[in-house]
Design a protein around this motif. Structure first.
Motif, PDB file in Angstrom:
ATOM      1  N   ILE A 131      46.811  44.136  20.262  1.00 41.12           N
ATOM      2  CA  ILE A 131      46.449  45.109  21.284  1.00 41.12           C
ATOM      3  C   ILE A 131      45.801  44.364  22.445  1.00 41.12           C
ATOM      4  O   ILE A 131      44.893  43.546  22.248  1.00 41.12           O
ATOM      5  CB  ILE A 131      45.481  46.169  20.730  1.00 41.12           C
ATOM      6  CG1 ILE A 131      46.089  46.882  19.518  1.00 41.12           C
ATOM      7  CG2 ILE A 131      45.089  47.177  21.790  1.00 41.12           C
ATOM      8  CD1 ILE A 131      45.341  46.636  18.235  1.00 41.12           C
ATOM      9  N   TYR A 132      46.283  44.633  23.659  1.00 46.09           N
ATOM     10  CA  TYR A 132      45.769  43.973  24.860  1.00 46.09           C
ATOM     11  C   TYR A 132      45.128  45.015  25.773  1.00 46.09           C
ATOM     12  O   TYR A 132      45.657  46.111  25.939  1.00 46.09           O
ATOM     13  CB  TYR A 132      46.895  43.276  25.619  1.00 46.09           C
ATOM     14  CG  TYR A 132      47.633  42.247  24.800  1.00 46.09           C
ATOM     15  CD1 TYR A 132      47.175  40.933  24.713  1.00 46.09           C
ATOM     16  CD2 TYR A 132      48.791  42.586  24.114  1.00 46.09           C
ATOM     17  CE1 TYR A 132      47.852  39.983  23.962  1.00 46.09           C
ATOM     18  CE2 TYR A 132      49.478  41.646  23.351  1.00 46.09           C
ATOM     19  CZ  TYR A 132      49.003  40.349  23.278  1.00 46.09           C
ATOM     20  OH  TYR A 132      49.673  39.423  22.522  1.00 46.09           O
ATOM     21  N   ALA A 133      44.001  44.646  26.367  1.00 47.03           N
ATOM     22  CA  ALA A 133      43.335  45.550  27.315  1.00 47.03           C
ATOM     23  C   ALA A 133      42.566  44.731  28.335  1.00 47.03           C
ATOM     24  O   ALA A 133      42.016  43.669  28.010  1.00 47.03           O
ATOM     25  CB  ALA A 133      42.403  46.518  26.594  1.00 47.03           C
ATOM     26  N   ASP A 137      35.521  43.064  35.275  1.00 44.63           N
ATOM     27  CA  ASP A 137      34.652  41.896  35.474  1.00 44.63           C
ATOM     28  C   ASP A 137      34.501  41.038  34.225  1.00 44.63           C
ATOM     29  O   ASP A 137      33.639  40.146  34.191  1.00 44.63           O
ATOM     30  CB  ASP A 137      33.268  42.315  35.983  1.00 44.63           C
ATOM     31  CG  ASP A 137      33.323  42.854  37.406  1.00 44.63           C
ATOM     32  OD1 ASP A 137      34.193  42.405  38.167  1.00 44.63           O
ATOM     33  OD2 ASP A 137      32.510  43.728  37.754  1.00 44.63           O
ATOM     34  N   TYR A 138      35.333  41.290  33.219  1.00 46.73           N
ATOM     35  CA  TYR A 138      35.323  40.448  32.023  1.00 46.73           C
ATOM     36  C   TYR A 138      36.669  39.773  31.792  1.00 46.73           C
ATOM     37  O   TYR A 138      36.735  38.642  31.333  1.00 46.73           O
ATOM     38  CB  TYR A 138      34.936  41.255  30.780  1.00 46.73           C
ATOM     39  CG  TYR A 138      33.451  41.417  30.609  1.00 46.73           C
ATOM     40  CD1 TYR A 138      32.722  40.600  29.742  1.00 46.73           C
ATOM     41  CD2 TYR A 138      32.760  42.395  31.308  1.00 46.73           C
ATOM     42  CE1 TYR A 138      31.353  40.744  29.594  1.00 46.73           C
ATOM     43  CE2 TYR A 138      31.395  42.553  31.168  1.00 46.73           C
ATOM     44  CZ  TYR A 138      30.689  41.725  30.312  1.00 46.73           C
ATOM     45  OH  TYR A 138      29.332  41.861  30.168  1.00 46.73           O
ATOM     46  N   GLY A 139      37.781  40.468  32.070  1.00 43.56           N
ATOM     47  CA  GLY A 139      39.083  39.833  31.908  1.00 43.56           C
ATOM     48  C   GLY A 139      39.994  40.543  30.926  1.00 43.56           C
ATOM     49  O   GLY A 139      39.860  41.748  30.672  1.00 43.56           O
ATOM     50  N   LEU A 140      40.931  39.789  30.375  1.00 43.73           N
ATOM     51  CA  LEU A 140      41.917  40.309  29.423  1.00 43.73           C
ATOM     52  C   LEU A 140      41.494  39.957  28.005  1.00 43.73           C
ATOM     53  O   LEU A 140      41.158  38.801  27.714  1.00 43.73           O
ATOM     54  CB  LEU A 140      43.292  39.707  29.715  1.00 43.73           C
ATOM     55  CG  LEU A 140      44.412  40.100  28.738  1.00 43.73           C
ATOM     56  CD1 LEU A 140      44.773  41.569  28.889  1.00 43.73           C
ATOM     57  CD2 LEU A 140      45.639  39.220  28.953  1.00 43.73           C
ATOM     58  N   PHE A 141      41.532  40.964  27.109  1.00 42.27           N
ATOM     59  CA  PHE A 141      41.178  40.761  25.704  1.00 42.27           C
ATOM     60  C   PHE A 141      42.398  41.024  24.827  1.00 42.27           C
ATOM     61  O   PHE A 141      43.208  41.919  25.103  1.00 42.27           O
ATOM     62  CB  PHE A 141      40.054  41.711  25.280  1.00 42.27           C
ATOM     63  CG  PHE A 141      38.688  41.292  25.732  1.00 42.27           C
ATOM     64  CD1 PHE A 141      37.785  40.722  24.847  1.00 42.27           C
ATOM     65  CD2 PHE A 141      38.303  41.455  27.054  1.00 42.27           C
ATOM     66  CE1 PHE A 141      36.515  40.340  25.269  1.00 42.27           C
ATOM     67  CE2 PHE A 141      37.048  41.073  27.487  1.00 42.27           C
ATOM     68  CZ  PHE A 141      36.140  40.523  26.595  1.00 42.27           C
ATOM     69  N   ALA A 142      42.509  40.261  23.751  1.00 43.73           N
ATOM     70  CA  ALA A 142      43.522  40.473  22.720  1.00 43.73           C
ATOM     71  C   ALA A 142      42.810  40.775  21.405  1.00 43.73           C
ATOM     72  O   ALA A 142      41.888  40.041  20.995  1.00 43.73           O
ATOM     73  CB  ALA A 142      44.414  39.243  22.554  1.00 43.73           C
ATOM     74  N   VAL A 143      43.209  41.868  20.754  1.00 45.44           N
ATOM     75  CA  VAL A 143      42.572  42.339  19.519  1.00 45.44           C
ATOM     76  C   VAL A 143      43.663  42.564  18.483  1.00 45.44           C
ATOM     77  O   VAL A 143      44.744  43.085  18.811  1.00 45.44           O
ATOM     78  CB  VAL A 143      41.808  43.659  19.780  1.00 45.44           C
ATOM     79  CG1 VAL A 143      41.220  44.220  18.504  1.00 45.44           C
ATOM     80  CG2 VAL A 143      40.714  43.439  20.822  1.00 45.44           C
ATOM     81  N   ASP A 144      43.418  42.184  17.226  1.00 45.98           N
ATOM     82  CA  ASP A 144      44.430  42.412  16.200  1.00 45.98           C
ATOM     83  C   ASP A 144      44.372  43.847  15.681  1.00 45.98           C
ATOM     84  O   ASP A 144      43.479  44.618  16.046  1.00 45.98           O
ATOM     85  CB  ASP A 144      44.333  41.390  15.060  1.00 45.98           C
ATOM     86  CG  ASP A 144      43.073  41.528  14.199  1.00 45.98           C
ATOM     87  OD1 ASP A 144      42.441  42.602  14.203  1.00 45.98           O
ATOM     88  OD2 ASP A 144      42.729  40.558  13.508  1.00 45.98           O
ATOM     89  N   ASP A 152      40.023  35.965  24.615  1.00 44.16           N
ATOM     90  CA  ASP A 152      39.883  36.636  25.906  1.00 44.16           C
ATOM     91  C   ASP A 152      40.008  35.606  27.010  1.00 44.16           C
ATOM     92  O   ASP A 152      39.750  34.415  26.805  1.00 44.16           O
ATOM     93  CB  ASP A 152      38.556  37.394  26.005  1.00 44.16           C
ATOM     94  CG  ASP A 152      37.355  36.474  26.009  1.00 44.16           C
ATOM     95  OD1 ASP A 152      36.849  36.178  27.112  1.00 44.16           O
ATOM     96  OD2 ASP A 152      36.926  36.048  24.920  1.00 44.16           O
ATOM     97  N   VAL A 153      40.465  36.064  28.171  1.00 44.24           N
ATOM     98  CA  VAL A 153      40.576  35.236  29.370  1.00 44.24           C
ATOM     99  C   VAL A 153      39.682  35.860  30.427  1.00 44.24           C
ATOM    100  O   VAL A 153      39.847  37.031  30.773  1.00 44.24           O
ATOM    101  CB  VAL A 153      42.028  35.167  29.872  1.00 44.24           C
ATOM    102  CG1 VAL A 153      42.109  34.369  31.167  1.00 44.24           C
ATOM    103  CG2 VAL A 153      42.936  34.551  28.815  1.00 44.24           C
ATOM    104  N   GLN A 154      38.731  35.112  30.941  1.00 44.59           N
ATOM    105  CA  GLN A 154      37.749  35.657  31.869  1.00 44.59           C
ATOM    106  C   GLN A 154      38.341  35.790  33.271  1.00 44.59           C
ATOM    107  O   GLN A 154      38.842  34.822  33.844  1.00 44.59           O
ATOM    108  CB  GLN A 154      36.507  34.763  31.904  1.00 44.59           C
ATOM    109  CG  GLN A 154      35.742  34.748  30.594  1.00 44.59           C
ATOM    110  CD  GLN A 154      34.454  33.952  30.677  1.00 44.59           C
ATOM    111  OE1 GLN A 154      34.131  33.368  31.702  1.00 44.59           O
ATOM    112  NE2 GLN A 154      33.698  33.938  29.584  1.00 44.59           N
ATOM    113  N   GLY A 157      36.933  41.439  38.449  1.00 45.74           N
ATOM    114  CA  GLY A 157      37.626  42.499  39.156  1.00 45.74           C
ATOM    115  C   GLY A 157      37.904  43.693  38.280  1.00 45.74           C
ATOM    116  O   GLY A 157      37.511  43.755  37.111  1.00 45.74           O
ATOM    117  N   SER A 158      38.603  44.671  38.868  1.00 41.82           N
ATOM    118  CA  SER A 158      38.945  45.912  38.172  1.00 41.82           C
ATOM    119  C   SER A 158      40.390  45.836  37.690  1.00 41.82           C
ATOM    120  O   SER A 158      41.296  45.621  38.502  1.00 41.82           O
ATOM    121  CB  SER A 158      38.755  47.096  39.119  1.00 41.82           C
ATOM    122  OG  SER A 158      39.052  48.313  38.478  1.00 41.82           O
ATOM    123  N   PRO A 159      40.666  46.025  36.379  1.00 46.07           N
ATOM    124  CA  PRO A 159      41.986  45.738  35.840  1.00 46.07           C
ATOM    125  C   PRO A 159      42.951  46.916  35.889  1.00 46.07           C
ATOM    126  O   PRO A 159      42.562  48.082  35.855  1.00 46.07           O
ATOM    127  CB  PRO A 159      41.678  45.389  34.386  1.00 46.07           C
ATOM    128  CG  PRO A 159      40.518  46.281  34.043  1.00 46.07           C
ATOM    129  CD  PRO A 159      39.699  46.345  35.314  1.00 46.07           C
TER     130      PRO A 159
END
Length: 214
Positions: A131-133, A137-144, A152-154, A157-159
């Protein structure tokens, strides 16, 4: 996830859409009907409707009668996304929450423990169940699928909502939270080589198995 419709009221079947024609999930050589064809296809393939309403996650029958509603800690503007096993995911305030089809909570994972109110985008699900979200101001997260943070990639901004494509690339845009900085599109290698997962709700360019173009 993306719905689909004709631009500038130029039709009523999505055949004039810049994103091409939405296919009827039950008969791919037909349109699903309605000018908002992507939404029509979403409902046609699975008769249960899920939506967020304020601080509630609601399940509806096709006739509009409620199956159930369950309270959310925070929903912001995230839309529900349904996994291949029927799990319902959405982004809340600083977290991703997962619910079973009967409305019981499956798990939640806090992405921003130091900022619990952070905006989290509508998630996207890879073919391997990741799952990606995007988080403001934090970035992209990947969760199983079990609710564990993989990486996560920092990015500041607003995604936007992320998009997973075949080849293991996740595309996501981040815009400025203030000022006149440009919106930037990022391409991030994820390792989910199969692209998006097949969803019980086929949406054009969200589920290639059920609603992609021939």
């Amino acid at each position: 996830a993306k719905a689909n419709m004709d631009e500038f009221a130029m039709g009523s079947s999505t055949e004039n859409s810049a994103f091409f024609t939405t296919h009827n999930p039950w008969k791919l050589d037909c349109v699903p009907g309605g000018s908002s064809g992507g939404s029509a296809a979403s409902v046609a393939a699975d008769e249960t409707i899920y939506l967020t309403a304020g601080d509630l996650l609601v399940s509806l029958r096709p006739d509009g009668v409620s199956n159930w509603g369950t309270g959310l800690s925070c929903a912001w503007n995230s839309s529900p996304v349904i996994g291949t096993d029927g799990t319902i995911y959405f982004g809340g305030c600083g977290e991703i929450q997962a619910f079973n089809p009967d409305g019981s909570k499956k798990w939640s994972v806090v992405l921003t423990p130091n900022y619990p109110g952070a905006y989290v985008s509508t998630p996207a699900i890879g073919s391997d169940g990741t799952i990606y979200a995007g988080v403001q101001d934090y970035g992209l997260f990947a969760v199983d699928a079990g609710g564990n943070i993989l990486w996560d990639v920092q990015i500041n901004g607003s995604p936007s909502a992320p998009l997973v494509v075949t080849g293991g690339i996740v595309y996501i845009a981040f815009g400025p939270t203030s000022g006149n900085d440009p919106i930037k599109l990022y391409a991030i290698i994820s390792g989910s080589a199969g692209g998006l997962a097949s969803s019980p709700w086929p949406r054009y360019r969200h589920d290639s198995q059920n609603s992609g173009r021939k």
